[in-house]
Design a protein around this motif. Structure first.
Motif: not given
Ligand SMILES: Nc1ncnc2c1ncn2[C@@H]1O[C@H](COP(=O)(O)OP(=O)(O)OP(=O)(O)O)[C@@H](O)[C@H]1O
Ligand SMILES: Nc1nc2c(c(=O)[nH]1)N=C(CO)CN2
Ligand SMILES: [Mg+2]
Length: 244
Positions: A159-181
């Motif tokens: 899950g967090d690798r997915g967020v790092f991936l989106a960050n790396h490729y320059g997503a404007k906005k990242i919205i999490l679902f089912g990421m409650d930790f």
């Protein structure tokens, strides 16, 4: 990966007692399996400048599914075992981030679709990596040093690798679902009971890494799941405003 990943990785090796040598061996194996592909260009087109959803297997995945069904066109990154319930509900993610310990049948079912698989090689999944041969579009990652076809965008759990991936490729906005930790493992998660303690440690590490990412990313960060420091907590009703 720049931005201090080396230090975070050194902490992970120590805390989880992983072998860097095995992580490297695994990455070499994955590199030998992957074919040359244009998956990188495809992923840039999907993510750069876009609003991207990252979907994990936490308890809130249950309430997220009917909401996600309404956002058919939004770019979705599924973390490993969230994939099974998404696909069962007719939601097809664009990208799947996995260390291949999720549901194999679902992975095989969508192997030849347009979906891009971001497969993570680590010291404890070498025997699973052959599955990557089946994927039409596949990118390989490591938590150690990148080389040849193997990249490192940062991050630890799928899950967090997915967020790092989106960050790396320059997503404007990242919205999490089912990421409650937190302390409650989602029922869609494939983790067996005996692994509970390690799983909770992994989730804690993933959350900490996202808190760190929030201090260095250019992407705007939101969560519909439980609060995470550095992420704006939003309700499902607010999605339309954030997306436009
Ligand atoms: N409370 C939670 N329970 C389960 N998963 C969560 C939770 N909160 C966030 N997640 C995210 O959902 C992702 C997918 O979850 P799941 O446990 O099904 O995958 P996994 O393949 O076992 O995870 P990993 O291989 O990363 O340990 C996790 O990688 C994690 O980042
Ligand atoms: N060596 C090793 N690395 C990992 C592992 C793991 O079990 N072993 N699990 C991860 C996410 O679950 C990410 N990285
Ligand atoms: Mg996994």
């Amino acid at each position: 990966m720049k931005l201090g990943w080396k230090k975070r990785y050194a902490d992970i090796l120590k805390e989880f007692n992983y072998s860097e040598k095995k992580d490297k061996e695994s990455a070499i194996l994955l590199n030998s399996i992957l074919k040359e592909s244009n998956a990188n260009q495809k992923i840039i087109r999907l993510i750069e400048g876009k609003t991207v959803f990252v979907i994990g297997s936490g308890p809130s995945l249950l309430t997220a599914i009917p909401v996600l069904k309404r956002y058919r066109k939004s770019i979705k990154i599924a973390a490993d075992s969230s994939l099974e319930s998404l696909v069962k509900n007719g939601i097809m993610p664009n990208i799947i981030v996995t260390d291949l310990d999720g549901d194999e049948d679902t992975l095989k079912k969508i192997a030849k679709t347009q979906a891009i698989f971001v497969v993570h090689a680590h010291g404890d999944n070498m025997e699973k990596l052959a599955l990557a041969k089946k994927f039409k579009n596949c990118i390989g990652t490591t938590q150690s040093k990148p080389f040849s076809k193997i990249q490192n965008f940062g991050g630890f759990t799928d899950g967090d690798r997915g967020v790092f991936l989106a960050n790396h490729y320059g997503a404007k906005k990242i919205i999490l679902f089912g990421m409650d930790f937190g302390k409650k493992i989602g029922k869609f998660s494939k983790t067996k009971k005996i692994d509970r303690e390690t799983k909770l440690m992994k989730l804690k590490k993933g959350e900490n890494l996202l808190e760190w990412l929030s201090t260095i990313t250019k992407s705007e960060l939101f969560t519909t799941s439980k609060s995470i420091k550095g992420f704006q907590k939003i309700s499902y009703k607010e999605l339309d405003i954030i997306i436009t």
